[in-house]
Scaffold this motif. Structure first.
Motif, mmCIF file in Angstrom:
data_model
loop_
_atom_site.group_PDB
_atom_site.id
_atom_site.type_symbol
_atom_site.label_atom_id
_atom_site.label_comp_id
_atom_site.label_asym_id
_atom_site.label_seq_id
_atom_site.Cartn_x
_atom_site.Cartn_y
_atom_site.Cartn_z
ATOM 1 N N GLY A 39 0.690 -1.286 -0.103
ATOM 2 C CA GLY A 39 0.089 0.009 0.061
ATOM 3 C C GLY A 39 0.807 1.094 -0.022
ATOM 4 N N ILE A 40 0.371 2.219 0.583
ATOM 5 C CA ILE A 40 1.213 3.329 0.740
ATOM 6 C C ILE A 40 0.890 3.786 2.191
ATOM 7 C CG2 ILE A 40 0.945 6.102 0.146
ATOM 8 C CD1 ILE A 40 -0.405 5.343 -2.251
ATOM 9 N N ALA A 41 2.074 4.183 2.610
ATOM 10 C CA ALA A 41 2.254 4.664 4.004
ATOM 11 C C ALA A 41 2.588 6.152 4.156
ATOM 12 C CB ALA A 41 3.852 4.125 4.676
ATOM 13 N N VAL A 76 5.029 7.365 0.804
ATOM 14 C CA VAL A 76 5.925 6.468 0.068
ATOM 15 C C VAL A 76 5.251 5.173 -0.207
ATOM 16 C CG1 VAL A 76 6.809 5.395 2.187
ATOM 17 C CG2 VAL A 76 8.250 5.479 0.014
ATOM 18 N N THR A 77 5.251 4.449 -1.355
ATOM 19 C CA THR A 77 4.543 3.384 -1.452
ATOM 20 C C THR A 77 5.572 2.055 -0.874
ATOM 21 O OG1 THR A 77 5.883 2.785 -3.681
ATOM 22 C CG2 THR A 77 3.741 3.828 -3.812
ATOM 23 N N ILE A 129 10.496 -0.465 -1.555
ATOM 24 C CA ILE A 129 10.215 0.994 -1.098
ATOM 25 C C ILE A 129 10.213 1.747 -2.359
ATOM 26 C CG2 ILE A 129 10.337 2.745 0.515
ATOM 27 C CD1 ILE A 129 9.560 0.292 2.022
ATOM 28 N N GLY A 130 9.070 2.556 -2.685
ATOM 29 C CA GLY A 130 9.018 3.630 -3.701
ATOM 30 C C GLY A 130 9.796 4.713 -3.317
ATOM 31 N N GLU A 131 9.922 5.646 -4.336
ATOM 32 C CA GLU A 131 10.288 6.878 -4.092
ATOM 33 C C GLU A 131 9.329 7.864 -3.231
ATOM 34 O OE1 GLU A 131 13.597 8.202 -4.903
ATOM 35 O OE2 GLU A 131 13.956 6.328 -5.509
ATOM 36 N N GLY A 132 9.836 8.135 -2.275
ATOM 37 C CA GLY A 132 9.004 9.108 -1.389
ATOM 38 C C GLY A 132 8.704 10.572 -1.465
ATOM 39 N N ILE A 133 7.856 11.055 -1.146
ATOM 40 C CA ILE A 133 7.716 12.504 -1.236
ATOM 41 C C ILE A 133 7.595 13.122 0.058
ATOM 42 C CG2 ILE A 133 6.787 12.446 -3.664
ATOM 43 C CD1 ILE A 133 4.023 12.568 -2.656
ATOM 44 N N THR A 134 7.787 14.195 0.347
ATOM 45 C CA THR A 134 7.314 15.041 1.657
ATOM 46 C C THR A 134 6.721 16.211 0.979
ATOM 47 O OG1 THR A 134 8.247 15.990 3.327
ATOM 48 C CG2 THR A 134 9.665 16.333 1.295
#
Length: 511
Positions: A149-151, A162-163, A168-173
């Motif tokens: 899922g998405i955290a 992040v996925t 672990i995918g590329e996270g965004i902030t």
């Protein structure tokens, strides 16, 4: 990373500690709180030796000033000196100090970090938004069995998305942390909603699998979960892996930010320091679920700090089952003989196959874990062992297990002691499990009640017993003649009870 291997404090560990482990610590310098967690050791399922948090408010006022809060800085220095001393007292051998949104964005962040490095004598890792998201995602991998899922991790200064799946995918902030959004919106929830909606509209994340699970991380969202549990008929007041539909959570969030919380049921369970941020946290939760089109919210007690620990262990260790590691460790510490518990796991697996009882992967994990835990309460008075199991299993710091899974573990060991007759009521936690899961837990309990009378809790006997169906569909439990003196009235009675649970006759044969 701080090396405290030359600490002046030396002492022997108690028998309740795993002797092979040495403590490690993670210090998390956040926008709102500064926390130290000391873990028993670097392992797949580490237990917490010490946990302390102080809400310093480093990020308070940063929207206007661009600088860390002055009183918050002084408070943080005092807290961090205490944390260093505590680490020495607990013989911590390795300390990882990390800092997040407020420190990385503040004009005086570098100066603050220099002073913190002097306190600890080690490098402080100032996380980028992407790094923060990645560690949070690894915390979900640490805390759940095969998550997908998405955290989302909300702090005081930022929200990381992040996925999470096998990778672990590329996270965004995003600048949607509780403190920052409160200041950006001037305290207006309507404006906060508009800001959050606009920022989240820019987000482009693809769900990594079929399930649209949103893993919610962060103290403010855990407080939301506590309130939701208190206001609904849920038999396990445990936040980790508490699941609710996204639609229901969105409606609840709206209630939170449009109502007076002072009289809400369960609000006393939320610390006073957290209550002020609940409405803004509810706004961000609702807008996040809306933007991502999530189906389910899964609450997590693990996040950034556990992700840091998870990143330190080997790939082989990461691939171990966190639930089984934790239960096996508890068996080692508290069972009369852990090898006997392993024999239970091995024998009951073969028995389920012989009896044609189908198990899902989680059924298999829960049965195995139940076997590891089957003897951890033996020191309690017999009249209270069943209830003690309920308390331990309902509240133990296990991860990688759903609330239904906890119900399985609790039922198997509760009925082992309380019995399985019609006059024995199931524990309240049983309502969290499906009828199929309840049935399997009861059958397992019936097996325990038989096997313990033959083995006397010591290894060597259970592997010599066998179980199968004969041509007429009757169940045959076989015992070698060499140990047939273990047969008797009490085992015969338990075997009849076992048959009642199976719905078929069970015959004991000496071979």
């Amino acid at each position: 990373m701080h090396d405290a291997s030359k600490t002046v404090f030396q002492f022997e560990l108690g028998q309740g500690r795993l002797q092979s482990l040495v403590p490690i610590a993670v210090i998390d310098i956040g926008s709102n709180s500064v926390r130290q967690v000391i873990y028993e050791g670097l392992t797949r399922s580490p237990s917490v030796l010490f946990n302390e948090k102080v809400l310093c408010g480093l990020g308070r006022g940063m929207v206007e000033s661009g600088r860390l809060n002055e009183s918050g800085v002084e408070r943080a220095y005092a807290v961090l000196r205490r944390f260093r001393a505590l680490g020495e007292q607990l013989n911590v051998c390795r300390t990882q100090v990390i800092a997040t949104a407020a420190v990385r964005d503040a004009e005086n962040g570098a100066e603050f970090i220099e002073n913190v490095e002097r306190i600890f004598g080690c490098h402080v890792e100032v996380l980028t938004g992407a790094m923060e998201a990645r560690y949070s995602g690894m915390g979900i991998q640490c805390g759940f069995h095969k998550p997908s899922g998405i955290a989302g991790d909300i702090g005081g200064g930022s929200l990381e998305l992040v996925t999470v799946d096998k990778d672990i995918g590329e996270g965004i902030t995003l600048p949607l942390g509780g403190l920052r959004l409160t200041e950006l919106s001037g305290g207006s929830l309507a404006k906060a909603k508009s800001i959050a909606r606009a920022k989240l509209k820019e987000v482009s994340l693809n769900w990594p699998g079929i399930e649209r699970n949103f893993y919610a991380v962060g103290g403010t969202w855990r407080s939301l979960a506590k309130l939701h549990i208190a206001n609904h008929d849920h038999q396990l007041p445990l936040v980790h892996d508490y699941q609710v539909s996204a639609r229901e959570m969105m409606d609840f969030c709206k209630t939170i930010y449009t109502s007076d919380l002072s009289d809400m049921k369960g609000v006393d369970a939320v610390s006073k320091n957290r209550r002020d941020l609940l409405p803004i946290g509810a706004v961000v939760m609702r807008e996040t679920l809306r933007a991502l089109k999530a189906d389910r919210v899964v609450m997590s007690s693990l996040g950034l700090r556990e992700g840091v620990v998870y990143s330190m262990i080997s790939d082989e260790e990461q691939n171990r089952d966190s639930l089984l590691v934790a239960c096996r460790d508890l068996s080692t510490l508290r069972a009369r003989n852990p090898d006997h518990c392993q024999e239970l796991a091995d024998w009951t697996e073969k028995a389920f196959v012989a009896l044609g009882i189908d198990e899902t992967e989680d059924d298999w994990r829960h049965r195995t874990a139940s076997c590891y835990l089957a003897d951890i309460a033996w020191r309690a008075h017999p009249d209270f062992r069943a209830q003690q199991y309920i308390g331990i299993i309902a509240n133990a710091g296990f991860v990688g297990i759903s609330h239904e899974g906890r119900a399985y573990l609790a039922m198997a060991n509760y009925h082992r002691y309380s019995g399985l007759g019609t006059k024995v009521a199931a524990p309240a936690i049983a309502t969290l499990a499906s009828s199929s899961v309840q049935k399997k837990a009861r059958v397992l309990a019936a097996m325990f009640r038989v096997l313990y009378l033959f083995s006397g809790t010591m290894p060597g006997v259970i592997p010599r017993l066998s179980i199968d169906k004969d041509g007429s569909g009757r169940v045959v439990l076989s015992i070698p003649e060499a140990i047939s003196d273990l047969c008797g009235e009490r085992p015969d009675e338990r075997i009849r009870q076992f048959g009642n649970e199976l719905g078929m006759e069970v015959k004991l044969e000496v071979v």
